[in-house]
Design an enzyme around this catalytic site. Structure first.
Site, PDB file in Angstrom:
ATOM      1  N   LYS A   1       3.534  16.154   1.591  1.00 26.63           N
ATOM      2  CA  LYS A   1       3.035  16.911   0.441  1.00 26.63           C
ATOM      3  C   LYS A   1       2.944  18.365   0.859  1.00 26.63           C
ATOM      4  O   LYS A   1       2.752  18.667   2.040  1.00 26.63           O
ATOM      5  CB  LYS A   1       1.634  16.412   0.065  1.00 26.63           C
ATOM      6  CG  LYS A   1       1.236  16.726  -1.349  1.00 26.63           C
ATOM      7  CD  LYS A   1       1.760  15.673  -2.312  1.00 26.63           C
ATOM      8  CE  LYS A   1       1.403  15.997  -3.752  1.00 26.63           C
ATOM      9  NZ  LYS A   1       1.779  14.944  -4.685  1.00 26.63           N
TER      10      LYS A   1
ATOM     11  N   GLY B   1      -7.389   9.837 -21.761  1.00 24.59           N
ATOM     12  CA  GLY B   1      -6.381  10.883 -21.528  1.00 24.59           C
ATOM     13  C   GLY B   1      -5.129  10.625 -22.349  1.00 24.59           C
ATOM     14  O   GLY B   1      -4.438   9.621 -22.149  1.00 24.59           O
TER      15      GLY B   1
ATOM     16  N   GLY C   1      -2.539  12.734 -22.534  1.00 25.53           N
ATOM     17  CA  GLY C   1      -1.555  13.729 -22.086  1.00 25.53           C
ATOM     18  C   GLY C   1      -0.183  13.101 -21.945  1.00 25.53           C
ATOM     19  O   GLY C   1       0.171  12.180 -22.690  1.00 25.53           O
TER      20      GLY C   1
ATOM     21  N   VAL D   1       1.336  11.064 -19.676  1.00 26.45           N
ATOM     22  CA  VAL D   1       1.450   9.623 -19.421  1.00 26.45           C
ATOM     23  C   VAL D   1       0.731   8.827 -20.505  1.00 26.45           C
ATOM     24  O   VAL D   1       1.264   7.829 -21.011  1.00 26.45           O
ATOM     25  CB  VAL D   1       0.890   9.251 -18.027  1.00 26.45           C
ATOM     26  CG1 VAL D   1       1.022   7.758 -17.786  1.00 26.45           C
ATOM     27  CG2 VAL D   1       1.610  10.017 -16.934  1.00 26.45           C
TER      28      VAL D   1
ATOM     29  N   TYR E   1       0.191   9.409 -23.573  1.00 27.14           N
ATOM     30  CA  TYR E   1       0.951   9.339 -24.832  1.00 27.14           C
ATOM     31  C   TYR E   1       2.032   8.261 -24.748  1.00 27.14           C
ATOM     32  O   TYR E   1       2.163   7.411 -25.626  1.00 27.14           O
ATOM     33  CB  TYR E   1       1.576  10.704 -25.153  1.00 27.14           C
ATOM     34  CG  TYR E   1       2.406  10.659 -26.415  1.00 27.14           C
ATOM     35  CD1 TYR E   1       1.808  10.807 -27.662  1.00 27.14           C
ATOM     36  CD2 TYR E   1       3.782  10.419 -26.360  1.00 27.14           C
ATOM     37  CE1 TYR E   1       2.559  10.726 -28.828  1.00 27.14           C
ATOM     38  CE2 TYR E   1       4.539  10.326 -27.515  1.00 27.14           C
ATOM     39  CZ  TYR E   1       3.927  10.486 -28.745  1.00 27.14           C
ATOM     40  OH  TYR E   1       4.671  10.384 -29.887  1.00 27.14           O
TER      41      TYR E   1
HETATM   42  N1  NAD Z   1       2.899  12.577 -14.993  1.00 27.03           N
HETATM   43  C1  NAD Z   1       3.224  11.622 -14.123  1.00 27.03           C
HETATM   44  O1  NAD Z   1       4.363  11.147 -14.078  1.00 27.03           O
HETATM   45  C2  NAD Z   1       2.176  11.073 -13.187  1.00 27.03           C
HETATM   46  C3  NAD Z   1       2.596  10.287 -12.100  1.00 27.03           C
HETATM   47  C4  NAD Z   1       1.607   9.734 -11.265  1.00 27.03           C
HETATM   48  C5  NAD Z   1       0.264   9.984 -11.502  1.00 27.03           C
HETATM   49  N2  NAD Z   1      -0.097  10.776 -12.574  1.00 27.03           N
HETATM   50  C6  NAD Z   1      -1.523  11.006 -12.814  1.00 27.03           C
HETATM   51  O2  NAD Z   1      -1.856  10.510 -14.107  1.00 27.03           O
HETATM   52  C7  NAD Z   1      -2.845  11.339 -14.723  1.00 27.03           C
HETATM   53  C8  NAD Z   1      -2.307  11.859 -16.036  1.00 27.03           C
HETATM   54  O3  NAD Z   1      -1.123  12.597 -15.804  1.00 27.03           O
HETATM   55  P1  NAD Z   1      -0.431  13.421 -16.977  1.00 27.03           P
HETATM   56  O4  NAD Z   1       0.860  13.896 -16.446  1.00 27.03           O
HETATM   57  O5  NAD Z   1      -0.470  12.627 -18.226  1.00 27.03           O
HETATM   58  O6  NAD Z   1      -1.427  14.649 -17.094  1.00 27.03           O
HETATM   59  P2  NAD Z   1      -1.737  15.537 -18.387  1.00 27.03           P
HETATM   60  O7  NAD Z   1      -2.387  16.768 -17.868  1.00 27.03           O
HETATM   61  O8  NAD Z   1      -0.526  15.659 -19.247  1.00 27.03           O
HETATM   62  O9  NAD Z   1      -2.795  14.644 -19.185  1.00 27.03           O
HETATM   63  C9  NAD Z   1      -4.116  14.468 -18.809  1.00 27.03           C
HETATM   64  C10 NAD Z   1      -4.956  14.476 -20.060  1.00 27.03           C
HETATM   65  O10 NAD Z   1      -6.290  14.164 -19.714  1.00 27.03           O
HETATM   66  C11 NAD Z   1      -7.133  14.920 -20.559  1.00 27.03           C
HETATM   67  N3  NAD Z   1      -8.481  14.982 -19.993  1.00 27.03           N
HETATM   68  C12 NAD Z   1      -8.976  15.805 -19.045  1.00 27.03           C
HETATM   69  N4  NAD Z   1     -10.254  15.533 -18.814  1.00 27.03           N
HETATM   70  C13 NAD Z   1     -10.585  14.497 -19.627  1.00 27.03           C
HETATM   71  C14 NAD Z   1     -11.760  13.761 -19.838  1.00 27.03           C
HETATM   72  N5  NAD Z   1     -12.899  14.013 -19.179  1.00 27.03           N
HETATM   73  N6  NAD Z   1     -11.742  12.764 -20.754  1.00 27.03           N
HETATM   74  C15 NAD Z   1     -10.623  12.480 -21.439  1.00 27.03           C
HETATM   75  N7  NAD Z   1      -9.469  13.155 -21.277  1.00 27.03           N
HETATM   76  C16 NAD Z   1      -9.452  14.156 -20.371  1.00 27.03           C
HETATM   77  C17 NAD Z   1      -6.448  16.254 -20.662  1.00 27.03           C
HETATM   78  O11 NAD Z   1      -6.891  16.987 -21.794  1.00 27.03           O
HETATM   79  C18 NAD Z   1      -4.988  15.823 -20.774  1.00 27.03           C
HETATM   80  O12 NAD Z   1      -4.577  15.659 -22.117  1.00 27.03           O
HETATM   81  C19 NAD Z   1      -3.165  12.418 -13.681  1.00 27.03           C
HETATM   82  O13 NAD Z   1      -4.248  11.981 -12.897  1.00 27.03           O
HETATM   83  C20 NAD Z   1      -1.922  12.464 -12.820  1.00 27.03           C
HETATM   84  O14 NAD Z   1      -2.193  12.925 -11.512  1.00 27.03           O
HETATM   85  C21 NAD Z   1       0.822  11.311 -13.414  1.00 27.03           C
END
Ligand code: NAD
Length: 383
Positions: free
Chosen positions: A116, A213, A215, A217, A219
């Site tokens: 990382k 959440g 966001g 993922v 969605y």
């Molecule tokens: N994107 C990926 O492919 C991926 C891969 C592995 C792990 N992850 C993990 O999955 C999680 C989500 O990733 P993402 O890409 O969807 O991130 P994202 O930032 O698109 O979505 C996260 C969402 O969580 C919401 N949020 C923040 N605080 C909150 C709370 N207290 N209560 C409810 N909602 C809250 C945010 O407003 C946002 O919409 C993260 O922890 C990320 O590290 C993502």
């Protein structure tokens, strides 16, 4: 197995030739001005193969690369661009995340190790090209031992800057694309495995899933679940994101603080880390916890607490590997879409193995996941 970075850039450079010496300044190759100004030090950290600290004052760059293990192949893990209270905090995060990538890649059955990197954000508006090109030179100094990609605070456009300096970068624009739908697919498969283990069937139709959440993922996960007839309860601190899931996937919205106690069969944390803790676990009505968020357990003991309460927890790094599987298989192994999808779908089998081992050994699932990953690492080093 062939591992390649199939997008070698004509300007990408070929790497430092100087040998690293523990704790000493190691990099001032003289043939290029940009490299002269880059200073790289190596730090000796027990349990880690390489840890580099770099700085390039002209580019406003300060970065860390941690290579935890290359036992299974080149260390793969994203570049995080983030602000930390102290440099020690940044180093701690880099080390923790690099080790996590070793375990995630091992468990996903990928021929890659774990690493990382972190670029320290200092509050000033950076020249992003200079910043990420400086980082690219640091990555290149490891000559392929570490391959980077996007992570928190970075984008495919930033990876294009890194590509100007090294070929050891993935997650580029127009390559394997957004990892989120693949992560969501893997979480969905992990949910089916958990359902099978707990209730004897993969069927999620009629089950209620509380998604924290909405966001990237969250969605896509809502879409997968709606398609098989699951009922959805969703929460997000951002009302526009909630509305989109409600409108597109017939979800019911709930206040953020009520998501833990929602009347649901499955809780899917897809927002933040540390959400499984002393305050939240007693509120849970769900009997399965399966989500995408990294580091869901605030402390390991919270995995034990879930087990004691009869809640089946799908270890996060096993369930959320779909994105890294997609990026690695498509960009570095040159796999086609169906083969890559099959690998993501195999998260189902990995989770079944974790649950079976946890039952057999009478240990919490997070410990079973660690053991399986460690078994794979040991096998790779046994002659
Ligand atoms: N994107 C990926 O492919 C991926 C891969 C592995 C792990 N992850 C993990 O999955 C999680 C989500 O990733 P993402 O890409 O969807 O991130 P994202 O930032 O698109 O979505 C996260 C969402 O969580 C919401 N949020 C923040 N605080 C909150 C709370 N207290 N209560 C409810 N909602 C809250 C945010 O407003 C946002 O919409 C993260 O922890 C990320 O590290 C993502």
């Amino acid at each position: 197995m062939k591992i390649g970075i199939p997008h070698a850039h004509k300007n990408a450079r070929s790497g430092f030739q100087k040998e690293a010496v523990s704790g000493k300044f190691i990099g001032t190759p003289s043939f290029n001005f940009q490299r002269v100004r880059m200073k790289i030090r190596e730090k000796s950290v027990p349990g880690y193969e390489r840890v580099l600290l770099g700085s390039d004052d002209l580019a406003g760059y300060q970065g860390i690369i941690a290579v935890h293990s290359t036992a299974l192949g080149p260390a793969v893990g994203g570049t995080r661009y983030w602000s930390y209270k102290t440099e020690d905090d940044a180093m701690t995060d880099a080390l923790r995340l690099a080790r996590g990538m070793t375990y995630k890649n091992a468990l996903a059955g990928l021929p890659f190790g774990g690493g990382k990197s972190i670029i320290l954000r200092d509050g000033k508006a950076p020249d992003r090209e200079q910043l990420f090109r400086a980082h690219g030179r640091m990555v290149n100094s490891l000559a392929g031992k570490y391959i980077t990609a996007e992570d928190v605070g970075t984008s495919p456009a930033d990876m294009e800057y890194i590509l100007q300096e090294t070929t050891y970068v993935g997650g580029l624009q127009g390559r394997s694309g957004d990892p989120s739908p693949h992560t969501a697919r893997g979480v969905f498969r992990a949910m089916q495995a958990a359902a099978n283990h707990k209730w004897g069937s993969d069927e999620l139709a009629g089950k209620t899933v509380a998604i924290q959440g909405c966001g990237h993922v969250g969605y896509f996960l809502a879409g997968e679940l709606a398609a098989v007839g699951a009922k959805l309860i969703v929460a997000d601190v951002d009302a526009t994101k909630v509305k989109q899931v409600v409108d597109d996937h017939r979800a019911a919205a709930i206040a953020s603080e009520e998501i833990y106690s929602a009347k649901a069969d499955i809780f899917a944390p897809c927002a933040l880390g540390g959400v499984l803790n002393d305050q939240t676990i007693p509120q849970l009505k769900a009997t399965l916890v399966v989500g995408a968020a990294n580091n869901q357990l605030l402390e390991p003991r919270h995995g034990d607490l879930l087990q004691q309460r009869g809640v089946l927890y799908a270890p996060d790094y096993a369930a959320n590997a779909g994105g890294v599987i997609n990026g690695c298989c498509r960009e570095m192994l040159g796999w086609d879409v169906p083969k890559t999808l099959a690998k993501t779908d195999a998260i189902y089998d990995t989770l079944l193995r974790i649950f079976a081992m946890a039952d057999q050994e009478k240990i919490p699932t997070y410990q079973a996941a660690d053991r399986l990953a460690e078994e794979r690492l040991r096998e790779s080093t046994d002659v």
